[in-house]
Design an enzyme around this catalytic site. Sequence first.
Site, PDB file in Angstrom:
ATOM      1  CG  ASP A  89      -1.779   1.201   1.364  1.00 58.19           C
ATOM      2  OD1 ASP A  89      -2.644   1.389   0.492  1.00 58.19           O
ATOM      3  OD2 ASP A  89      -1.585   1.964   2.327  1.00 58.19           O
ATOM      4  CD  GLU A 134      -2.171   2.209  -3.412  1.00 53.96           C
ATOM      5  OE1 GLU A 134      -3.336   2.553  -3.704  1.00 53.96           O
ATOM      6  OE2 GLU A 134      -1.750   2.156  -2.247  1.00 53.96           O
TER       7      GLU A 134
END
Length: 702
Positions: free
Chosen positions: A343, A379
């Site tokens: 993330d 990401e």
Amino acid sequence: MNIWPGAPYPLGATYDGGGTNFALFSEVAERVELCLFDDDGTETRIDLPEREALVWHGYLPRVGPGQRYGYRVHGPFDPAAGLRCNPNKLLLDPYAKAIDGHNEWNEALFSYRFGDPTSYNDADSAPYTQRSVVINPFFDWANDTPLRIPYHETVIYEAHVKGMTARHPKIPEDVRGTYSGLAHPVMIDHFKKLGVTAVELMPVHQFVHDSGLTERGLSNYWGYNTIGFFAPHNDYASFAEHGGQVQEFKSMVKALHRAGIEVILDVVYNHTAEGNHLGPTLSFRGIDNPAYYRLVDGDRQYYYDTTGTGNSLNVRHHESLRLIMDSLRYWVTDMHVDGFRFDLAASLAREFHSVDRLAAFFDLVNQDPIVSQVKLIAEPWDVGDGGYQVGGFPPLWTEWNGKYRDTVRDFWRGEPGTLGELASRFTGSSDLYEIDGRRPIASINFVTAHDGFTLEDLVSYNEKRNAANGEDNRDGESHNRSWNTGAEGPTDDPDVVALRERRKRNFLATLLLSQGVPMIAHGDELGRTQQGNNNVYCQDNELSWVDWTDARHHDVLTRFTADLTRLRAEHPIFRRRRFFDGHEVEGTKVTDIAWLRRDGQPMGGADWDGANTVTVFLNGQGIPERDALGEPIVDDSFLLLFNPLAEGATFTLPGAEYGQMWEAVADTADPLLATPARRTGVKAGGTVELIGHSLLVLRCRY
């Protein structure tokens, strides 16, 4: 209680069959108390007797699995200098393998008194906070080994552990929404029928429900609020007492592996649940604040934040880096997971303020003999300046390709001038990845994900509907590149419903037949809707859970998706390991790929400027790779006819040099291929009619 010196490594609580070694890093601590808790909550405090290499440690014989514990760290409390030790706060072990209970939000959890952030709060937080748990590290993995499915053979399914099974009528109620529920035979059957090779689980590291959400009767459903980087989230276990979540998680992985399905974890190493300078003191902050967090230069009471959550982990510090790497290795070696999706990974690359692809974190990953061998997915952005880094990660990494998502959405909603970029995204985004030697597999392609509209809502709403989140509809992305297909939200208009279904099939067909690695968002194949809410991060309820009773109304979509994954698996032309080069293939008169106008002729430079429709030729004889035995890979050739226009269009097939006869294998306007004309085949130079908003896939028969 008699405590022995023990050892400074490994960090955390390590049970060896006869007792448990406790080890905690803190450079700023002056004294560390280990706190043991009985089942009735009685606390016993023991000073850790040894400090070696900045690690406080001790060994307790006869202390074993199920023991709840925490730490109290004595040291300087000087927020202006970034020091926040407070022995009145019971602290979770950063290396805890399991965490018990939940936080009860109370002022005692904070190191200051409300109203004065620089004050000192001496209230005891133990009655209100979670406990670390000593676990049993032993587990019968039998013959479980890493699956190591190659990227080019991978189909990823992004899933939420609870949301997938919370409403499944064929799963026993006591295991719905748990690790056991996800590994239930009916779920494994669904994954297998769908052609999924990997489930990418949204955060399963122990996380915290923010106080602001709980006060509004909501919760942190998505879980991007980690407090325990080694502990499986206890709410997802059907039996979490005494660390049982660890065994249950391992059993889930073992069952999925037995079915040939990999497990990838969505991990949040960019920040923790302790928030900014006004956040609670739960673990890291009270142990060694400047080691674990990036502090603002010149005013160290504040936190440097590129994550939008209040803090950023200090990846410039050796201890934070060790924590991350130890955590990653643990999940691979002890929990047998197959990879990670990071993330806001750009934040991990910030050595100072800018993003640096040669940052220490990536150097450590590259040289690590364990972590470097699993799937690593970035990401590739964060919320800081210069944080959008699609295409900017090192060669070992793959990336969520946000440009793929945006381009495919724009193309299928009829945005002009998108065909040129679609060509790049459809063929693996060589403009992003080829320059540093990466290949099409570097692109993790997706149209929808947990963050944003579901596929159903993408074709049903122009505007987000996030009022239920309690933020006056201000949260969530406002520019979704969506189109409601003529009616906002649910409708009984059969024409609108039919077009929506066709548009969903367009997205799925494009995704699953593009070069790169496809990722399907959970429930998209089942018509899952969030009623226009594009940010259900706080909605742990039926709004976000998969509705399996409604899924039966979407059998055609589910079957169509499965047919496409099967087509992809059977034909290597859709999952090449190298980029197309546009050169003529030896032994043929055509190139490895060709872009054709509606009249069947090759597109010229001027054609790209105003074209909307296109035919793509994929040459099955132009695959440059060889198989595992060194033999050439030869496949059928295919034509893909794209019509994003509202009106129908006539396509002329190319000449015989491309193929003599073509038959339909996928048609978004006729998902079951029930139309006789589609089944009989079309000769070279023949014409094919495509209705508006449709895609037709033809295979060369000879």
